[in-house]
Design a protein around this motif. Structure first.
Motif, PDB file in Angstrom:
ATOM      1  N   PHE A  46      38.881 111.409  76.984  1.00  0.00           N
ATOM      2  CA  PHE A  46      39.959 110.260  77.257  1.00  0.00           C
ATOM      3  C   PHE A  46      40.481 110.452  75.925  1.00  0.00           C
ATOM      4  O   PHE A  46      40.297 109.674  75.079  1.00  0.00           O
ATOM      5  CB  PHE A  46      39.345 109.156  77.835  1.00  0.00           C
ATOM      6  N   PRO A  47      41.837 110.954  75.817  1.00  0.00           N
ATOM      7  CA  PRO A  47      42.558 110.845  74.751  1.00  0.00           C
ATOM      8  C   PRO A  47      43.009 109.392  74.264  1.00  0.00           C
ATOM      9  O   PRO A  47      43.062 109.175  73.097  1.00  0.00           O
ATOM     10  CB  PRO A  47      43.764 111.739  74.788  1.00  0.00           C
ATOM     11  N   PHE A  96      39.130 120.178  70.422  1.00  0.00           N
ATOM     12  CA  PHE A  96      38.537 121.681  70.735  1.00  0.00           C
ATOM     13  C   PHE A  96      39.479 122.210  71.938  1.00  0.00           C
ATOM     14  O   PHE A  96      39.752 121.672  72.741  1.00  0.00           O
ATOM     15  CB  PHE A  96      37.126 121.600  71.210  1.00  0.00           C
ATOM     16  N   THR A  97      39.814 123.589  71.410  1.00  0.00           N
ATOM     17  CA  THR A  97      40.591 124.308  72.281  1.00  0.00           C
ATOM     18  C   THR A  97      39.813 124.985  73.294  1.00  0.00           C
ATOM     19  O   THR A  97      38.471 124.963  72.879  1.00  0.00           O
ATOM     20  CB  THR A  97      41.627 125.230  71.429  1.00  0.00           C
ATOM     21  N   LYS A  98      40.364 125.607  74.288  1.00  0.00           N
ATOM     22  CA  LYS A  98      39.487 126.466  75.263  1.00  0.00           C
ATOM     23  C   LYS A  98      39.067 127.630  74.412  1.00  0.00           C
ATOM     24  O   LYS A  98      37.866 127.928  75.089  1.00  0.00           O
ATOM     25  CB  LYS A  98      40.362 127.006  76.387  1.00  0.00           C
ATOM     26  N   GLU A  99      39.451 127.909  73.491  1.00  0.00           N
ATOM     27  CA  GLU A  99      38.973 129.200  72.877  1.00  0.00           C
ATOM     28  C   GLU A  99      37.894 128.823  71.896  1.00  0.00           C
ATOM     29  O   GLU A  99      37.176 129.607  71.206  1.00  0.00           O
ATOM     30  CB  GLU A  99      40.111 129.888  71.883  1.00  0.00           C
ATOM     31  N   GLY A 100      37.678 127.498  71.576  1.00  0.00           N
ATOM     32  CA  GLY A 100      36.540 126.871  70.706  1.00  0.00           C
ATOM     33  C   GLY A 100      37.086 126.546  69.219  1.00  0.00           C
ATOM     34  O   GLY A 100      36.223 126.320  68.315  1.00  0.00           O
ATOM     35  N   ASN A 101      38.344 126.809  69.108  1.00  0.00           N
ATOM     36  CA  ASN A 101      38.955 126.459  67.963  1.00  0.00           C
ATOM     37  C   ASN A 101      38.989 124.834  67.649  1.00  0.00           C
ATOM     38  O   ASN A 101      39.316 124.014  68.863  1.00  0.00           O
ATOM     39  CB  ASN A 101      40.261 126.916  67.567  1.00  0.00           C
ATOM     40  N   ALA A 102      38.710 124.361  66.707  1.00  0.00           N
ATOM     41  CA  ALA A 102      38.857 122.863  66.045  1.00  0.00           C
ATOM     42  C   ALA A 102      40.116 122.616  65.569  1.00  0.00           C
ATOM     43  O   ALA A 102      40.379 123.221  64.531  1.00  0.00           O
ATOM     44  CB  ALA A 102      37.762 122.500  65.310  1.00  0.00           C
ATOM     45  N   CYS A 103      40.854 121.679  66.189  1.00  0.00           N
ATOM     46  CA  CYS A 103      42.088 120.910  65.591  1.00  0.00           C
ATOM     47  C   CYS A 103      41.567 119.657  64.904  1.00  0.00           C
ATOM     48  O   CYS A 103      41.269 118.627  65.562  1.00  0.00           O
ATOM     49  CB  CYS A 103      43.166 120.799  66.428  1.00  0.00           C
ATOM     50  N   LEU A 130      46.963 114.757  68.799  1.00  0.00           N
ATOM     51  CA  LEU A 130      47.189 114.372  70.215  1.00  0.00           C
ATOM     52  C   LEU A 130      48.520 114.272  70.559  1.00  0.00           C
ATOM     53  O   LEU A 130      49.076 113.213  70.400  1.00  0.00           O
ATOM     54  CB  LEU A 130      46.371 113.106  70.402  1.00  0.00           C
ATOM     55  N   THR A 131      49.020 115.288  70.911  1.00  0.00           N
ATOM     56  CA  THR A 131      50.621 115.719  71.260  1.00  0.00           C
ATOM     57  C   THR A 131      50.447 115.973  72.545  1.00  0.00           C
ATOM     58  O   THR A 131      49.611 116.535  73.118  1.00  0.00           O
ATOM     59  CB  THR A 131      51.258 116.518  70.396  1.00  0.00           C
ATOM     60  N   GLU A 132      51.793 115.973  73.103  1.00  0.00           N
ATOM     61  CA  GLU A 132      51.915 116.361  74.461  1.00  0.00           C
ATOM     62  C   GLU A 132      51.697 117.910  74.622  1.00  0.00           C
ATOM     63  O   GLU A 132      50.891 118.393  75.764  1.00  0.00           O
ATOM     64  CB  GLU A 132      53.439 116.012  75.187  1.00  0.00           C
ATOM     65  N   GLU A 133      51.998 118.834  73.816  1.00  0.00           N
ATOM     66  CA  GLU A 133      51.783 120.207  73.624  1.00  0.00           C
ATOM     67  C   GLU A 133      50.380 120.517  73.431  1.00  0.00           C
ATOM     68  O   GLU A 133      50.030 121.191  74.272  1.00  0.00           O
ATOM     69  CB  GLU A 133      52.635 120.684  72.263  1.00  0.00           C
ATOM     70  N   THR A 134      49.777 119.592  72.770  1.00  0.00           N
ATOM     71  CA  THR A 134      48.444 120.128  72.360  1.00  0.00           C
ATOM     72  C   THR A 134      47.238 119.777  73.707  1.00  0.00           C
ATOM     73  O   THR A 134      46.676 120.385  73.967  1.00  0.00           O
ATOM     74  CB  THR A 134      47.851 119.478  71.173  1.00  0.00           C
ATOM     75  N   LEU A 135      47.683 118.673  74.141  1.00  0.00           N
ATOM     76  CA  LEU A 135      46.930 118.292  75.430  1.00  0.00           C
ATOM     77  C   LEU A 135      47.401 119.176  76.539  1.00  0.00           C
ATOM     78  O   LEU A 135      46.473 119.283  77.392  1.00  0.00           O
ATOM     79  CB  LEU A 135      47.078 116.787  75.786  1.00  0.00           C
ATOM     80  N   MET A 136      48.498 119.418  76.759  1.00  0.00           N
ATOM     81  CA  MET A 136      49.029 120.472  77.897  1.00  0.00           C
ATOM     82  C   MET A 136      48.245 121.702  77.563  1.00  0.00           C
ATOM     83  O   MET A 136      47.575 122.208  78.627  1.00  0.00           O
ATOM     84  CB  MET A 136      50.189 120.763  77.820  1.00  0.00           C
ATOM     85  N   ASN A 137      47.791 122.349  76.558  1.00  0.00           N
ATOM     86  CA  ASN A 137      47.286 123.597  76.149  1.00  0.00           C
ATOM     87  C   ASN A 137      45.734 123.438  76.378  1.00  0.00           C
ATOM     88  O   ASN A 137      45.118 124.311  77.030  1.00  0.00           O
ATOM     89  CB  ASN A 137      47.642 124.023  74.963  1.00  0.00           C
ATOM     90  N   VAL A 138      45.344 122.192  76.074  1.00  0.00           N
ATOM     91  CA  VAL A 138      43.887 122.070  76.245  1.00  0.00           C
ATOM     92  C   VAL A 138      43.386 121.794  77.612  1.00  0.00           C
ATOM     93  O   VAL A 138      42.511 122.471  78.137  1.00  0.00           O
ATOM     94  CB  VAL A 138      43.315 121.070  75.306  1.00  0.00           C
ATOM     95  N   TYR A 139      44.124 120.877  78.602  1.00  0.00           N
ATOM     96  CA  TYR A 139      43.607 120.494  79.701  1.00  0.00           C
ATOM     97  C   TYR A 139      44.429 121.283  80.800  1.00  0.00           C
ATOM     98  O   TYR A 139      44.012 121.212  82.024  1.00  0.00           O
ATOM     99  CB  TYR A 139      43.874 119.090  79.920  1.00  0.00           C
ATOM    100  N   GLY A 140      45.495 121.893  80.313  1.00  0.00           N
ATOM    101  CA  GLY A 140      46.417 122.584  81.330  1.00  0.00           C
ATOM    102  C   GLY A 140      47.057 121.859  82.351  1.00  0.00           C
ATOM    103  O   GLY A 140      47.263 122.062  83.443  1.00  0.00           O
TER     104      GLY A 140
END
Length: 73
Positions: free
Chosen positions: A5-6, A19-26, A34-44
């Motif tokens: 939960f962000p 952690f991204t879906k690809e397993g990369n760590a930001c 924790l931005t709108e863009e990064t969370l959209m990419n991670v959670y879809g």
């Protein structure tokens, strides 16, 4: 602390690892990672970053999912 939960991270942390879906760590500050863009990419799911007032008057950051209405036929 580990959370899915962000909002918890905004309350408890200055730095985060996402952690991204690809397993990369930001890694970085809560506001940078924790931005709108990064969370959209991670959670879809599209989200909007908002601030709400808590019961004691503090401002708390939270993410709200953006729901799209289906058009009726």
């Amino acid at each position: 602390m580990i959370t899915h939960f962000p909002d918890h991270a905004f309350i408890c942390a200055n730095k985060v690892v996402l952690f991204t879906k690809e397993g990369n760590a930001c890694v970085g500050t809560t506001e940078d990672i924790l931005t709108e863009e990064t969370l959209m990419n991670v959670y879809g799911v599209a989200v909007k970053l908002s601030e709400v007032e808590s019961g004691d008057g503090d401002r708390i950051k939270t993410f709200v999912p953006i729901l799209r209405r289906r058009e009726s036929r």
